[in-house]
Design a protein around this motif. Structure first.
Motif, mmCIF file in Angstrom:
data_model
loop_
_atom_site.group_PDB
_atom_site.id
_atom_site.type_symbol
_atom_site.label_atom_id
_atom_site.label_comp_id
_atom_site.label_asym_id
_atom_site.label_seq_id
_atom_site.Cartn_x
_atom_site.Cartn_y
_atom_site.Cartn_z
ATOM 1 N N LEU A 1 17.467 14.846 -27.411
ATOM 2 C CA LEU A 1 17.855 16.180 -27.871
ATOM 3 C C LEU A 1 17.160 17.262 -27.030
ATOM 4 O O LEU A 1 17.788 18.245 -26.628
ATOM 5 C CB LEU A 1 17.506 16.354 -29.347
ATOM 6 N N GLU A 2 15.867 17.079 -26.765
ATOM 7 C CA GLU A 2 15.131 18.054 -25.962
ATOM 8 C C GLU A 2 15.708 18.131 -24.554
ATOM 9 O O GLU A 2 15.790 19.220 -23.965
ATOM 10 C CB GLU A 2 13.649 17.689 -25.918
ATOM 11 N N THR A 3 16.129 16.993 -24.011
ATOM 12 C CA THR A 3 16.735 16.976 -22.668
ATOM 13 C C THR A 3 18.057 17.727 -22.670
ATOM 14 O O THR A 3 18.348 18.509 -21.767
ATOM 15 C CB THR A 3 16.951 15.526 -22.195
ATOM 16 N N ASP A 4 18.874 17.479 -23.690
ATOM 17 C CA ASP A 4 20.176 18.164 -23.794
ATOM 18 C C ASP A 4 19.992 19.671 -23.925
ATOM 19 O O ASP A 4 20.751 20.459 -23.340
ATOM 20 C CB ASP A 4 20.951 17.637 -25.003
ATOM 21 N N LEU A 5 18.999 20.098 -24.708
ATOM 22 C CA LEU A 5 18.770 21.523 -24.949
ATOM 23 C C LEU A 5 18.034 22.189 -23.796
ATOM 24 O O LEU A 5 18.114 23.406 -23.618
ATOM 25 C CB LEU A 5 17.979 21.722 -26.244
ATOM 26 N N GLY A 6 17.272 21.408 -23.062
ATOM 27 C CA GLY A 6 16.483 21.971 -21.978
ATOM 28 C C GLY A 6 15.248 22.701 -22.447
ATOM 29 O O GLY A 6 14.711 23.561 -21.731
ATOM 30 N N VAL A 7 14.765 22.381 -23.635
ATOM 31 C CA VAL A 7 13.556 23.007 -24.185
ATOM 32 C C VAL A 7 12.694 21.934 -24.842
ATOM 33 O O VAL A 7 13.182 20.848 -25.187
ATOM 34 C CB VAL A 7 13.896 24.106 -25.239
ATOM 35 N N GLU A 8 11.445 22.259 -25.017
ATOM 36 C CA GLU A 8 10.536 21.384 -25.738
ATOM 37 C C GLU A 8 10.419 21.892 -27.168
ATOM 38 O O GLU A 8 10.083 23.048 -27.404
ATOM 39 C CB GLU A 8 9.157 21.375 -25.072
#
Length: 312
Positions: A39-46
């Motif tokens: 999910l973090e990879t898809d969103l591009g945020v931590e």
């Protein structure tokens, strides 16, 4: 992004620990970690900061959680709503200015609610709320009485909300006051006649003339009483020298909803302020439901009867 992943993230945020969240979710910690990383990879945020003591939300994570929680809660509401009952055969809502013929039409529709389950609503509110209820899909229909001089302004406003106004009738204005009022002997009343008496008017959230339900709007008079509901208005008209202006206050001088409204009389208002355009709002790209069409048929019938009675 899936609904399941949103539930995972919420559980991590609430537990503040991947291991605790995994136990509560009955999945392995590795599965939960993989879902979070994806999910973090898809969103591009931590979303979380990892520490020896567990996890804490980042700024982006706090922002994300607010929206994720709302989505999950709404989904749970839908599941509960339709799991507890397989169908809602009757579902209808309408928002209206304080117009008695809207209430009477709703009552006629409600009489047909002979099924085991239904979900119906009528909301008497100010003009701005009627518009926003329809625009926000809170109500299927909105019922308005628009002063002739404000019709074009209102129609332009409604275009910006992608709402259409369909006119049902153009009607005269009447003045309503008690039988013992000093003007009760007149058959027709002028604005000059009304100047020294209190004008009771519905309060509006937005003090702009084209939002007013009453043609005069309070700025044009020196004695004004603001109310938010129809019962209070009727009580003031019945018991004081206050007057009201509009197409209908009671049901042609006597409304079964209110004891003693036979004490209220209607007198024609001389054509100094134009007509009122009665009609309904609906979203531009939607079709009116069968229940909505039934409601409108009752509404149109009641308005026809109102016009035929001439408020005599």
């Amino acid at each position: 992004m899936t609904l399941q992943n949103l539930k995972y993230i919420l559980e991590i945020a609430d537990s503040r620990s991947l291991s605790k969240a995994a136990r509560k979710l009955f999945i392995s910690q590795s599965t939960l970690s993989a879902a979070l990383k994806e999910l973090e990879t898809d969103l591009g945020v931590e979303l979380f900061q990892r520490t020896n003591r567990g996890v804490t939300l980042t700024y982006d994570g706090e922002d994300f959680i607010r929206y994720a929680r709302e989505i999950v809660e709404q989904t749970q509401y839908l599941e509960q709503r339709y799991h507890s009952r397989k169908s809602l055969p009757m579902r209808f809502s309408v928002s209206t200015q304080h117009l008695p013929f809207s209430v009477r039409a709703f009552i006629e529709l409600f009489k047909e609610a002979d099924t085991d389950t239904y979900d119906m609503a009528i909301r008497e509110c100010d003009t701005n709320s009627v518009i926003h209820d329809v625009a926000g899909n809170k109500s299927e229909l909105g019922i308005l009485a628009i002063q002739e001089s404000h019709l074009r302004t209102m129609e332009k406003l409604l275009v910006s909300y992608e709402i259409e106004f369909t006119e049902v009738a153009c009607v005269n204005n009447f003045v309503f006051f008690r039988k013992s009022h000093p003007l009760a002997e007149k058959t027709e009343v002028t604005l000059k006649d009304l100047e020294k008496y209190p004008f009771v008017t519905y309060d509006q959230e937005i003090e702009t003339s084209h939002f007013s339900e009453e043609p005069l709007f309070y700025k044009l008079l020196s004695k004004n009483v603001h109310v938010s509901d129809r019962c209070t208005k009727i009580a003031l008209v019945r018991n004081t020298d206050c007057f009201s202006i509009g197409p209908d206050l009671t049901n042609s001088n006597a409304d079964a909803f209110h004891k003693g409204t036979g004490e209220v009389v209607a007198r024609s208002l001389k054509h100094e302020i134009g007509y009122l355009h009665l009609g309904y709002l609906h979203r531009k790209w939607s079709t009116v439901s069968q229940l909505g069409e039934k409601f409108l048929s009752y509404l149109k019938r009641d308005i026809r009867n109102l016009i035929a009675s001439g408020q005599k």
